[in-house]
Design a protein around this motif. Structure first.
Motif, PDB file in Angstrom:
ATOM      1  N   HIS A 179       0.816  -1.223   0.000  1.00 19.57           N
ATOM      2  CA  HIS A 179       0.000   0.000   0.000  1.00 19.57           C
ATOM      3  C   HIS A 179       0.849   1.272   0.000  1.00 19.57           C
ATOM      4  N   ASP A 231       6.163   1.014   6.788  1.00 18.94           N
ATOM      5  CA  ASP A 231       4.727   0.742   6.578  1.00 18.94           C
ATOM      6  C   ASP A 231       4.124   1.828   5.692  1.00 18.94           C
ATOM      7  N   ASP A 232       4.048   1.610   4.415  1.00 21.33           N
ATOM      8  CA  ASP A 232       4.442   0.412   3.717  1.00 21.33           C
ATOM      9  C   ASP A 232       5.285   0.791   2.495  1.00 21.33           C
ATOM     10  N   GLU A 262      -4.973   1.737   2.312  1.00 23.93           N
ATOM     11  CA  GLU A 262      -5.081   0.536   3.164  1.00 23.93           C
ATOM     12  C   GLU A 262      -5.324   0.943   4.613  1.00 23.93           C
ATOM     13  N   GLU A 263      -4.614   1.985   5.063  1.00 24.37           N
ATOM     14  CA  GLU A 263      -4.616   2.310   6.489  1.00 24.37           C
ATOM     15  C   GLU A 263      -5.970   2.721   7.045  1.00 24.37           C
ATOM     16  N   ASP A 276       3.489  -6.214   3.476  1.00 20.16           N
ATOM     17  CA  ASP A 276       3.008  -5.153   4.365  1.00 20.16           C
ATOM     18  C   ASP A 276       3.350  -5.483   5.817  1.00 20.16           C
ATOM     19  N   TYR A 316       9.158  -4.605  14.274  1.00 22.13           N
ATOM     20  CA  TYR A 316       8.145  -3.888  13.483  1.00 22.13           C
ATOM     21  C   TYR A 316       7.277  -2.966  14.338  1.00 22.13           C
TER      22      TYR A 316
HETATM   23 ZN   LIG Z   1       0.696  -1.328   6.400  1.00 23.32          ZN
END
Ligand SMILES: [Zn+2]
Length: 463
Positions: free
Chosen positions: A285, A297-298, A331-332, A359, A424
């Motif tokens: 994304h 991200d991302d 996406e978020e 992702d 992460y």
């Molecule tokens: Zn993401």
């Protein structure tokens, strides 16, 4: 057993092992080429530098997101792909506004400022902010027992930490994310005036972590503001509450939701040589949260996905299927891009065989999780030895990814690229998700690992 039968058996064993080992040699040579090209002549890191440092955080509907669309489209054109285009999609536009402000006020009137950030989609506080007593809970299920009597007029503080004993940090995240996503909608039902949610990270620091929240079907006038508080802030607030249950919390935010705006998925493809009407997708994304520059991200997943197609051209591999890179928008805080892509694929009757999503950050590759049938899973597992030289070993059934998820039911194989997940959530959705946090070699190894899987599914097909 007769001697002839033994000879026949030996002959067939020879034939079959011979052809297998020949394939294996060809495949391992191809994987070596892909890894070498990524590590010695890669482009992913340079692209990520631009996306992160020249463009920055790419919240849906922002100028930065628009710039990222233009930049990646231009870069895909430069790769000389057979086709590059933008797929229109309407996306939500939410802005953070000025920097949020919060403090804890003790019973003696001392104020200690604490770090918070508005959760994506939250309404603002009134202009003068909100000040109220705090009720600490560890989950949504505790709200009903407290009821309106204890929660009305209060700020609900969701403080369930991520579990440190889980090796897959995504599992620990999954065990807590409901507080962030639905906390405000649920607490609002009991008359709470706001919610503060412990940041979803395993690290102790002063950084609040953003992320999406939803009011569900809560009427607009009943929506209460929601913010994330850093882990240090959450621990401090919790310990102080034990001493002073009637302390006050103040916070002020002026975030805002606007009408949807026009945006795009960015798509490029190499036409297949023998199966041009069957598609294989690699994607990530393009949007991100706004506190950092969205490098892990991302951004990482985007440049890795672009790199996959570039690597194939670089090593002179001509795919059988049509291979697509898709940079999904939103996406978020909406998943509109992922939904739009699947909707268009269905509408056009496109046959999708395989999709791979990156992702989970640009960290050292470990493997993949597959959402597919046993035959395809076993096929992927049979390739494990090819990945051994690259220390990639995880090939299991599991979740693939949010953006390719909507293709489910119309595709043979959905795969999620899995890098090491230990660091992460140190930076997920926070101000420290920046370009400096990405290691060039780890990013490149990831791209080569993704290209290798896509190559193998292209060569051997899906079931
Ligand atoms: Zn993401």
């Amino acid at each position: 057993m007769k001697i002839l039968s033994i000879l026949t058996l030996l002959f067939f064993l020879f034939i079959s092992s011979g052809s297998n080992s020949q394939n294996t040699v060809q495949d391992s040579v191809m994987l070596k080429k892909l890894y070498t090209a990524a590590l010695t002549d890669g482009k992913a890191y340079e692209w990520l530098d631009y996306l992160s440092n020249e463009i920055g955080g790419r919240l849906s509907g922002s100028i930065e997101a628009e710039n990222a669309v233009k930049y990646t489209e231009a870069q895909l054109h430069e790769l000389g792909l057979d086709k590059v285009w933008l797929q229109p999609v309407m996306v939500p536009k939410w802005t953070r506004g000025f920097k949020e402000y919060a403090y804890i006020e003790s019973l003696t009137g001392e104020k200690s400022v604490t770090d918070i950030c508005a959760l994506g989609g939250s309404v603002a506080t009134p202009n003068l902010g909100i000040k109220a007593e705090v009720v600490e809970v560890h989950g949504i299920e505790e709200l009903a027992a407290l009821g309106k009597e204890k929660l009305s007029g209060k700020i609900v503080f969701f403080n369930r930490p991520m579990r440190a004993d889980l090796i897959q940090t995504f599992e620990a995240y999954g065990g807590c994310v409901d507080q962030r996503y639905s906390g405000a909608a649920e607490a609002g039902k009991y008359g709470a005036v706001g919610v503060i949610v412990r940041s979803l990270t395993l690290r102790q620091d002063d950084l609040p972590h953003a992320g999406a929240m939803s009011y569900g079907d809560t009427p607009v006038e009943q929506r209460i503001p929601a913010a994330a508080i850093s882990t240090n802030g959450a621990d401090y607030l919790s310990s102080l509450l034990r001493l002073q249950p009637k302390l006050l919390f103040y916070f002020k935010m002026n975030c805002k939701t606007f009408d949807d705006v026009q945006s795009y998925n960015v798509i490029g493809e190499i036409t297949g040589s023998t199966k041009p009407n069957e598609y294989m997708v690699v994607g990530a994304h393009l949007d991100s949260w706004d506190l950092g520059d969205g490098a892990h991200d991302d951004g990482a997943g985007c440049v890795q996905s672009m790199e996959v197609l570039r690597l194939f051209k670089k090593v002179g591999y001509k795919p059988k299927h049509t291979l697509r890179v898709v940079l999904f928008m939103n996406e978020e805080n909406g998943l509109r891009g992922g939904r739009k892509y699947a909707e268009e694929a269905k509408r056009k009757g496109e046959i999708h065989r395989f999709a791979l999503e990156s992702d989970a950050g640009g960290f050292t590759p470990r493997g993949f999780s597959f959402d597919t049938n046993e035959a395809n899973l076993n096929k992927a597992k049979s390739w494990e030895p090819l990945f051994k030289p690259y220390l990639v070993h995880y090939f299991e059934k599991g979740y693939s990814g949010a953006d390719i998820g909507p293709l489910k039911g119309n595709i043979d194989v959905l795969a999620g690229f899995l890098p090491d997940s230990q660091r992460y959530f140190d930076l997920h959705h926070a101000a420290n998700d920046t370009f400096e946090a990405v290691n060039k070699r780890e990013l490149e190894l990831g791209a080569a690992t993704m290209a290798s899987l896509m190559y193998l599914f292209d060569i051997y097909g899906t079931d």
